[in-house]
Write an enzyme that holds these catalytic residues in place. Structure first.
Site, short mmCIF file in Angstrom:
data_model
loop_
_atom_site.label_atom_id
_atom_site.label_comp_id
_atom_site.label_asym_id
_atom_site.label_seq_id
_atom_site.Cartn_x
_atom_site.Cartn_y
_atom_site.Cartn_z
N HIS A 405 0.84 -1.20 0.00
CA HIS A 405 0.00 0.00 0.00
C HIS A 405 0.88 1.25 0.00
O HIS A 405 0.55 2.26 0.63
CB HIS A 405 -0.95 0.02 1.20
CG HIS A 405 -2.00 -1.05 1.16
ND1 HIS A 405 -3.17 -0.91 0.46
CD2 HIS A 405 -2.01 -2.28 1.72
CE1 HIS A 405 -3.90 -2.01 0.60
NE2 HIS A 405 -3.21 -2.87 1.35
N ASP A 463 -0.68 -5.46 6.08
CA ASP A 463 -1.78 -6.23 5.48
C ASP A 463 -1.65 -6.26 3.97
O ASP A 463 -1.07 -5.36 3.35
CB ASP A 463 -3.13 -5.61 5.87
CG ASP A 463 -3.32 -4.23 5.27
OD1 ASP A 463 -2.36 -3.43 5.32
OD2 ASP A 463 -4.41 -3.94 4.74
N GLU A 464 -2.19 -7.31 3.37
CA GLU A 464 -2.32 -7.45 1.93
C GLU A 464 -1.02 -7.16 1.18
O GLU A 464 -0.97 -6.36 0.24
CB GLU A 464 -3.43 -6.53 1.41
CG GLU A 464 -4.81 -6.84 1.99
CD GLU A 464 -5.88 -5.89 1.49
OE1 GLU A 464 -7.02 -6.32 1.35
OE2 GLU A 464 -5.56 -4.71 1.22
N VAL A 465 0.04 -7.82 1.57
CA VAL A 465 1.34 -7.64 0.91
C VAL A 465 1.36 -8.47 -0.37
O VAL A 465 1.25 -9.71 -0.33
CB VAL A 465 2.49 -8.04 1.83
CG1 VAL A 465 3.83 -7.83 1.13
CG2 VAL A 465 2.44 -7.25 3.13
#
EC number: 3.2.1.52
Length: 778
Positions: A405, A463-465
């Site tokens: 992100h 998160d969400e790598v």
């Protein structure tokens, strides 16, 4: 004091005099009405006879009508089914029929003569929840309507409330007390010198009377509103037992409080200054007015002992996908304080923008924020937001999400992110963990953030790598071979361990908060070494066994069913109200992501749905039924609207009954009155008058003028009868005709002044009348 002492005698004299004047006229009107009613009785009897003769003909016509329309199908009314909950607290049956007592049905019926026999809360498989009442004219068609708002019910519900206990015992008296026009608010003990208590008292004095949202139709409350001001409550005492507390709110702060309301006054006692904030919010919600006298404030005799069920009661706002104005963030903080929430999780940056003006890295705003305007936050903006939150007992926890992100970071610092190429197209991925400069940049950035955000926690993201870019990057592959890493998940763990170490070594140590994704990447070869006091925010996992395993190592905050941007049709707060964190969890957060929300829509989307989350985290098991909470959340929604907060719809078709107009919200006030500390002393005198609370001054002066005209006309009539030869009859008759026009007594009911001022006006009116009569003498 003399005025208040002799007021009953004065009012008795005025009442007898008024009765002697109006009694003959009222008797004549009554006799004429009675004669008209007697004349109308024979006509009514004849109409009833004709209706009875027509009934057999109507019954004979029904079979013919049914034969003529064979395509119509009669609908059989479904019988009520009981509520059936499963082990997790969710409803098994798709339609829930709630059998209510007569008193509960009154909360759901709206004015208009609607007869209600059953109130239902329908829950469909796709999470559509809505309240409805059956239409008596067509039982097959449900009438969607929100619950009728309650009157002076606290949100979130307190742990113990004596008035609520008395409602289940009809024989016990529930007294309604009047609040004096001037209420003396006094700070005692350590509260006298604390800036949080002083500012809270100033806000309460400024808006508690202006923010009244509850109107009572009770006869007992109307009787209490007619009580003289000499018998009203005129004091509010605030005391804090613990004399030592920190300047900023923290995780282990004491927010419990006790409120006592009786004829001697209102008392608020708390262990720390943070409990004073919650207690004053409760007292403001207990104040209401009667429909017969909206100019007089009332409160029920009560005793409340309250404390939160969870320490962490948070709200997360995403300001990167759409830029959110500072005024909106302050507005959201005010809504959080009204609902007794205490953590503002600020997700400031993301892939789309980097709206933070860093003193060390100013190029990020120039190249990574939204272009075309001032779409970023300065250090002064952050300081104002943190101070605004501090005054309301709210912690501000920043989040700069890493290692992914971070697409916007690459525009300002290309060396920070990893670059990949696929099909001849270059694009950026997560931060590059192979370069030492990446961690040096993060150390300087978090060191700067620690100076702006005084809270003891910081959110690192994790998160969400996305691992695709790392797989295609040659330098990343070489780094993994040198450090004997076999999977890219181990590289994520390596990044998390390095960054958490940087945060731990700041001049003032910070606790680490991460999303749950990083826990799934833990391995024996590269174990995750987060600090022992790390906090994990759960947003996906519902496996109870996995959650129990995580609780053995970390503290959890829950957000699974509290994503506010995931909203369907109906009363979406019901679904959020039914979700319960575990008893061993630290708390929870409502999360609002702004991919499809902007500055104009975030507040109606978040509230009042977040109010359900707030009560779940504050009240715990003390409030669990959505049907019971429905009238209270409607009232809370009206409270927030009156205070100037842009709220959405709670339970369906309804309308707020607002006795007073909104005033300037705190977040739109000048900074010197909204956010800065000001010494206010140990006493604040609160004065209530409907004119200062939003009602128009025109009505008050019109009433004073009509009262004077009424008294003058009576005086002139009496003088004419006693000494008719001294007056010019033509001029006098014209003046009396002018004075007697209009319903004077209706204007007098609008007079919103206390008894002492009324007495002075009466004397002034007689004096003015005497002067005018002297001018009319020939």
């Amino acid at each position: 004091m003399l005025i208040n002492k002799y007021l009953p005698i004065w009012w008795l004299c005025v009442g007898l005099a008024s009765a002697s004047v109006t009694a003959p006229t009222l008797r004549q009107k009554f006799d004429s009405t009675q004669n008209q009613a007697n004349q109308a009785k024979p006509q009514a009897n004849q109409a009833e006879t004709r209706a009875n003769e027509a009934k057999p003909q109507a019954n004979q016509a029904k079979p013919q009508a049914n034969q003529a329309k064979p395509h119509q199908v009669s609908v059989k009314q479904e019988k009520p089914r009981p509520i059936n909950f499963n082990a997790s607290g969710h409803v098994n049956s798709h339609v829930v029929h709630v059998q209510l007592t007569q008193s509960k049905l009154a909360d759901f019926t709206h004015r208009g003569g609607l007869h209600v026999d059953r109130v239902e809360l329908r829950s469909e498989p796709n999470d559509r929840n809505a309240f409805f009442i059956h239409n008596p004219t067509d039982p097959s068609y449900p009438l969607w309507a929100a619950a009728r708002a309650s009157v002076a019910q606290v949100w979130p519900r307190p742990r113990y409330e004596s008035r609520r206990q008395q409602q289940h015992r009809p024989r016990m008296a529930r007294r309604t007390l009047r609040i004096a026009p001037q209420l003396r608010l006094r700070l005692d003990g350590s509260a006298e010198t604390d800036s949080v208590c002083q500012l809270a008292a100033a806000r309460f004095a400024r808006r508690a009377f202006a923010d009244v949202a509850a109107i009572s139709d009770s006869l007992e409350d109307a009787e209490a509103a007619r009580a003289p001001s000499g018998l009203a409550i005129d004091s509010l005492l605030i005391s804090v037992r613990n004399g030592t507390f920190l300047r900023y709110p923290h995780l282990d702060m004491r927010e419990d409080y006790e409120v006592t309301v009786n004829a001697t006054g209102i008392t608020l006692t708390a262990q720390e200054n943070w409990g004073v904030l919650r207690g004053l919010e409760t007292i403001a919600q207990l104040i209401f007015v009667s429909r017969t006298r909206p100019d007089r404030l009332l409160i029920h005799e009560n005793r409340i002992e309250d404390r939160p069920a969870y320490k962490h009661r948070g709200f997360m706002m995403d300001t990167a996908r759409h830029f959110i104005q500072k005024s909106t963030l302050l507005e959201n903080l005010e809504a959080m304080a009204m609902n007794k929430m205490n953590v503002f999780h600020w997700h400031m940056v993301d892939d789309q923008s980097f709206p933070y003006l860093s003193k060390k890295f100013p190029q990020f705003v120039q190249k990574s924020a939204f272009p075309g305007g001032r779409y970023y936050y300065t250090a002064e903006d952050i300081a104002e937001i943190v101070e605004f939150a501090r005054q309301r007992g709210i912690r501000v926890v920043p989040e700069f999400d890493t290692p992914d992100h971070t697409h916007s970071w690459g525009h300002a610092a290309p060396d920070l992110v990893s670059w990949c190429s696929q099909a001849g197209l270059a694009y950026s991925g997560p931060l590059d963990p192979t370069r030492p400069g990446t961690f040096q940049f993060l150390a300087e950035l978090y060191s700067e953030l620690a100076e702006l955000f005084p809270d003891s926690s910081v959110h690192l993201g994790m998160d969400e790598v996305s691992l695709d870019c790392w797989r295609l990057n040659a330098s990343v592959s070489n780094f993994m071979r040198e450090n004997k890493m076999t999977t890219h998940e181990q590289l994520v763990v390596y990044f998390a361990n390095r960054l958490s170490g940087i945060v731990e070594n700041l001049p003032v140590r910070r606790s680490v908060v991460v999303w749950e994704d990083i826990l799934d990447k833990d391995s024996s070869l590269y174990p995750l070494n987060l600090p022992k006091d790390a906090i994990v925010q759960v947003w996906i996992t519902r496996d109870s066994a996995k959650l129990d395993r995580w609780r053995q190592r970390y503290r959890l905050i829950r957000s699974e069913d509290w994503y506010l941007d995931h909203r369907g049709y109906g009363a979406d707060w019901v679904k959020r109200y039914r979700f319960h964190p575990g008893p061993d969890d630290l708390g929870g957060e409502a999360c609002l992501w702004t991919e499809f929300q902007s500055d104009n829509t975030v507040m109606p989307r978040a509230w009042p749905s977040t109010s359900a989350v707030a009560e779940r985290l504050w009240s715990g098991e003390a409030a669990t039924e959505p049907v019971e909470a429905a009238p209270r959340i409607e009232e809370q929604n009206c409270r927030m609207m009156i205070r100037g907060i842009r709220v959405g719809v709670a339970g369906g078709p309804s309308m707020c009954q607002t006795p007073l107009l909104p005033r300037l919200p705190d977040w739109q006030r000048p900074p010197d009155t909204a956010s800065k500390d000001r010494s206010l002393g140990s006493e604040v005198l609160m004065s209530f008058s409907p004119g200062s609370s939003g009602q128009c001054w025109f009505y008050k002066w019109a009433c004073i003028a009509m009262f004077t005209v009424y008294t003058l006309s009576k005086l002139l009539t009496r003088k004419q009868q006693q000494q008719p030869h001294l007056y010019n009859r033509q001029r006098l008759s014209q003046l009396l005709g002018l004075l007697r026009r209009g319903p004077v007594w209706l204007w007098m009911k609008l007079l919103t002044l206390n008894e002492g001022v009324l007495l002075l006006l009466l004397l002034a009116a007689y004096l003015l009348g005497w002067i005018v009569t002297q001018l009319l003498v020939i």
